[in-house]
Design an enzyme around this catalytic site. Structure first.
Site, mmCIF file in Angstrom:
data_model
loop_
_atom_site.group_PDB
_atom_site.id
_atom_site.type_symbol
_atom_site.label_atom_id
_atom_site.label_comp_id
_atom_site.label_asym_id
_atom_site.label_seq_id
_atom_site.Cartn_x
_atom_site.Cartn_y
_atom_site.Cartn_z
ATOM 1 N N SER A 1 19.886 -19.843 96.021
ATOM 2 C CA SER A 1 18.653 -19.759 96.913
ATOM 3 C C SER A 1 18.345 -17.642 97.621
ATOM 4 O O SER A 1 19.270 -16.880 98.255
ATOM 5 C CB SER A 1 18.751 -20.381 98.366
ATOM 6 O OG SER A 1 19.845 -19.771 99.056
ATOM 7 N N SER B 1 27.765 -7.623 101.228
ATOM 8 C CA SER B 1 29.175 -8.170 100.452
ATOM 9 C C SER B 1 30.130 -7.752 100.311
ATOM 10 O O SER B 1 30.517 -7.150 101.115
ATOM 11 C CB SER B 1 27.934 -9.133 98.987
ATOM 12 O OG SER B 1 28.789 -10.313 99.286
ATOM 13 N N SER B 2 30.981 -8.040 98.968
ATOM 14 C CA SER B 2 32.216 -6.929 98.884
ATOM 15 C C SER B 2 32.178 -5.419 99.157
ATOM 16 O O SER B 2 32.553 -4.971 98.951
ATOM 17 C CB SER B 2 32.277 -7.571 97.389
ATOM 18 O OG SER B 2 33.237 -7.471 97.080
ATOM 19 N N SER C 1 32.006 -20.029 92.998
ATOM 20 C CA SER C 1 32.075 -21.116 93.459
ATOM 21 C C SER C 1 32.734 -20.710 94.829
ATOM 22 O O SER C 1 32.488 -21.405 96.403
ATOM 23 C CB SER C 1 33.444 -22.176 93.094
ATOM 24 O OG SER C 1 34.438 -20.801 92.024
ATOM 25 N N SER D 1 12.209 -10.258 98.010
ATOM 26 C CA SER D 1 13.026 -11.266 98.109
ATOM 27 C C SER D 1 13.797 -11.226 96.659
ATOM 28 O O SER D 1 12.912 -11.252 95.583
ATOM 29 C CB SER D 1 13.169 -12.537 98.677
ATOM 30 O OG SER D 1 12.094 -12.680 97.997
#
Length: 448
Positions: free
Chosen positions: A378, A148-149, A411, A404
């Site tokens: 999730s 991700s980032s 947000s 997992s």
């Protein structure tokens, strides 16, 4: 209660204690004072955490692991525990940089996207330089991995500082420079801080030449080796759009002087398609893995990452350097261990053979955690992908089973967690419980 039963219960208690106890080791994650690693003139919020194994390899390699949005150094250390365990075994150092109190990493400002310009990229590179000097590290074996980032930062580091990094693994990242489009260059924990809406949504498109020229402008005049890259992306990613994969292909093939048409395509496991590109010497230097039906939850697999960097064994050269003598930094005119580059052997389960040294390449699969994000955290899809290694430059991909973990939502949606690899404790638990069952069975048959 007879003595045998007491003995069995005692063994059960000992077994549970062994399962609960962490592995004994003296090394631990340490925060390095900013004055020690040289943070003057760099973002004051960037902090350095380092993990130095008890037994270092000679001229130890270095792996940089930037965190995801709203992450931190200690959290990433825990999330990448499977890779930390391999560092313990093979003696490489891990740096866990932290953008303290920030939403995400800055991979979009002018200062970060300029070689020597400072910014978050400059701060991380300064950490690398400090570590190389203090521990006599190998400057030809510096790597980056993140999701991700952290994946965005990985690609920025490789693009802006190609003279520092040899290779990277980007999970759910975007092309270097993409994050500058519509970048919100503000500090803080706000959900849109350090965020690029256009890039995140996949609306930034360029030609390969445009992407390549953009990255080359970050370090004008540089003509040296460009790092190799693995990019993993889920086709259903709505946080950092899968559309960025196509742009990533255009950018990195241009930077590496390759055709946009891959040298090959295979399916290392059901639902995962790999496209790969080879350099002039026949070594795979760019790979794009598409995971069908997967969202912002691409698995992290420490053994796979270690194998890609050639850190699944102690010592030796970087695998690309060994496979392409004289063509990359640190290479020489003779073939390294494993012989000259040739056709690799059969890969691991589901593995596709790549370029290997004499003796071929052996696949390494295994269990892995899952990077996960989204509202409420999730659960992402399981199944980590293992990467093989063998003779000098051996490459292949094998499938493993993944665990997992849920991520903490934001947000902006860009928050995720890396799942730990619990294979070791699971195996130990099975063996201990099996032994306990055998003893209990004997107890039932024992005459009174």
């Amino acid at each position: 209660m007879n003595r045998f039963k007491i003995h069995v219960l005692g063994l059960a208690s000992l077994s549970l204690a062994l399962l609960a106890a962490p592995p004994a080791r003296g090394a631990s994650l340490q925060k390095v004072d900013q004055g020690e690693w040289g943070a003057d003139g760099l973002p004051s919020y960037v902090n350095m955490y380092i993990y130095v194994p008890d037994e270092l390899a000679t001229k130890p390699p270095i792996v940089v692991a930037p965190h995801h949005c709203q992450g931190n150094g200690r959290g990433t250390f825990s999330e990448m525990s499977s890779l930390v365990s391999i560092a313990d075994a093979n003696g490489f150092i891990m740096i866990f940089p932290e953008a303290t109190g920030q939403n995400c990493w800055d991979a979009g400002s002018t200062r970060s996207l300029k070689h020597g310009g400072g910014g978050d990229t400059g701060a991380i590179v300064q950490m690398v330089k400090h570590t190389l000097a203090k521990y006599d590290g190998d400057p030809g074996r510096v790597y980056a991995v993140g999701g991700s980032s952290g994946g965005i930062m990985t690609e920025a580091l490789l693009g802006v500082y190609p003279d520092v990094f040899m290779a990277g693994v980007s999970l759910m990242g975007v092309p270097c420079g993409c994050w500058a489009e519509g970048y919100n260059d503000v500090t803080g924990t706000g959900s849109t801080a350090q965020w690029s809406g256009p890039c995140g949504s996949g609306s930034v498109t360029k030609t390969g030449q445009e992407w390549g020229d953009l990255v080359r402008s970050y370090y004008p005049g540089y003509t040296g080796h460009r790092p190799r890259l693995q990019h993993w992306h889920g086709t259903d990613d709505t946080i950092l759009s899968y559309k960025n994969m196509a742009e990533d292909v255009k950018e990195w093939t241009n930077l590496l002087g390759l055709s946009e048409t891959p040298d090959g395509t295979d399916t290392p496991r059901t639902g995962t398609t790999r496209q790969f590109w080879k350099s002039d010497c026949g070594y795979t230097v760019y790979e794009a893995f598409s995971m069908a039906g997967v969202g912002h939850s691409v698995p992290f697999d420490g053994p796979a990452v270690a194998a890609y960097f050639g850190l699944d064994r102690a010592g030796g050269q970087d695998p690309e350097t060994a496979a392409c003598p004289g063509a990359v930094p640190g290479g020489d005119d003779t073939a390294g261990a494993g012989g000259a580059a040739g056709t690799g052997g059969a890969g691991g389960a589901g593995g596709a053979a790549g370029t290997g040294g004499a003796g071929g390449a052996a696949g390494t699969g295994g269990a892995g955690g899952v990077m996960d994000s989204g509202a409420g955290g999730s659960v992402g899809s399981g199944g980590a992908i293992g990467t093989g290694s063998g003779g000098a430059g051996g490459q292949d991909a094998g499938a493993g089973a993944g665990g997992s973990t849920g991520g903490e939502g934001s947000s902006s949606g860009c928050s995720c967690a890396l799942g730990d690899d619990a294979r070791g404790s699971g195996t130990q638990a099975g063996l201990l419980l099996a032994a306990l069952g055998l003893l209990l069975g004997r107890a039932k048959r024992r005459p009174r």
